[in-house]
Design an enzyme around this catalytic site. Structure first.
Site, short mmCIF file in Angstrom:
data_model
loop_
_atom_site.label_atom_id
_atom_site.label_comp_id
_atom_site.label_asym_id
_atom_site.label_seq_id
_atom_site.Cartn_x
_atom_site.Cartn_y
_atom_site.Cartn_z
N TYR A 1 -0.88 -12.86 32.23
CA TYR A 1 -1.39 -14.04 31.22
C TYR A 1 -2.03 -12.95 30.22
CZ TYR A 1 -0.09 -18.02 33.91
OH TYR A 1 0.49 -18.98 34.76
N HIS B 1 -3.63 -17.64 24.76
CA HIS B 1 -4.32 -18.34 25.59
C HIS B 1 -5.71 -17.45 26.06
CE1 HIS B 1 -5.00 -22.57 26.11
NE2 HIS B 1 -4.65 -22.86 27.31
N TYR C 1 -8.28 -20.61 36.31
CA TYR C 1 -7.27 -21.24 35.48
C TYR C 1 -7.91 -21.99 34.50
CZ TYR C 1 -3.61 -19.11 38.25
OH TYR C 1 -2.77 -18.08 38.73
N ASN D 1 -7.91 -24.93 33.15
CA ASN D 1 -8.32 -26.42 33.10
C ASN D 1 -9.40 -26.67 34.43
OD1 ASN D 1 -6.82 -25.97 35.39
ND2 ASN D 1 -5.27 -27.81 34.95
N ASN E 1 -8.03 -27.58 27.26
CA ASN E 1 -8.24 -28.13 28.54
C ASN E 1 -9.61 -27.19 29.00
OD1 ASN E 1 -6.35 -29.91 28.69
ND2 ASN E 1 -4.95 -28.66 29.41
#
EC number: 3.1.1.29
Length: 199
Positions: free
Chosen positions: A15, A20, A66, A68, A114
């Site tokens: 990631y 993001h 993560y 959320n 989120n």
């Protein structure tokens, strides 16, 4: 005065370069500027460093929960150091701003993000500062004719790396955000906002 700067993103090498993770990019730069290294701090569920930025002591945090579940990490650190919501700045990717744009704001909704949604729930407050790093929206990449019937895939978009030209302007916007950090950490947030929004 800002005492905690949080960058939002997802943990894991896969990631690192995705849209993001724009919040992580800012924190990595801040840590480099401060000559400090983020370390895994289990009690805060994230990578953490105490830094001296422009003469002020500031906590830097990259939640490793993560996206959320980011609030779990933020509230653990905020409670430990008795930091109030309006002393927190959260840097995050922003779909509603084009790449190259960066804006500061206090409070407001999550805009479907989120990470922000979870932080608001855990802090029981929306009254924390946000540094919104524009990444653009997938609808901007759809041609006019295709746009009518197409529903942009936001989840897929944010988990992909920006195109080279987008990355260049996002990097430049992060540099502009770093330039106002002396004002931010000293609590001159209105002044920082005016300077950032003028560019």
């Amino acid at each position: 005065m800002i005492k905690l700067i949080v960058g939002l993103g997802n943990p894991g090498a896969e990631y690192t370069a995705t849209r993001h993770n724009a919040g992580f990019w800012l924190i990595d730069q801040l840590a480099r500027e401060a000559g400090t290294t983020l370390r895994d701090e289990r009690r805060f569920h994230g990578f953490y460093a105490k830094a001296r930025l422009h003469g002020e002591e500031v906590h830097l945090l990259e939640p490793q929960t993560y996206m959320n579940r980011s609030g779990q990490s933020v509230v653990a650190l905020a409670q430990f150091f008795k930091i109030l919501p309006d002393q927190i700045l959260v840097a995050h990717d922003e779909l509603d701003l084009p790449p190259g744009t960066v804006k500061l704001k206090l409070g407001g909704g999550s805009g479907g993000h989120n990470g922000l949604k979870d932080i608001t729930a855990h802090l029981s407050s929306q009254q924390y500062w946000r540094l919104r790093i524009g990444i653009g929206h997938p609808r901007d990449l759809i041609s006019e004719s295709a746009r009518a019937g197409a529903k942009p895939d936001v989840a897929n978009f944010v988990l992909k790396p920006p195109r080279r030209e987008e990355q260049d302007v996002i990097d430049a916007s992060i540099e502009r955000a770093l330039a106002v950090m002396p004002m931010v950490v000293k609590g001159e947030l209105d002044r920082a906002t005016m300077q950032l929004h003028r560019n």
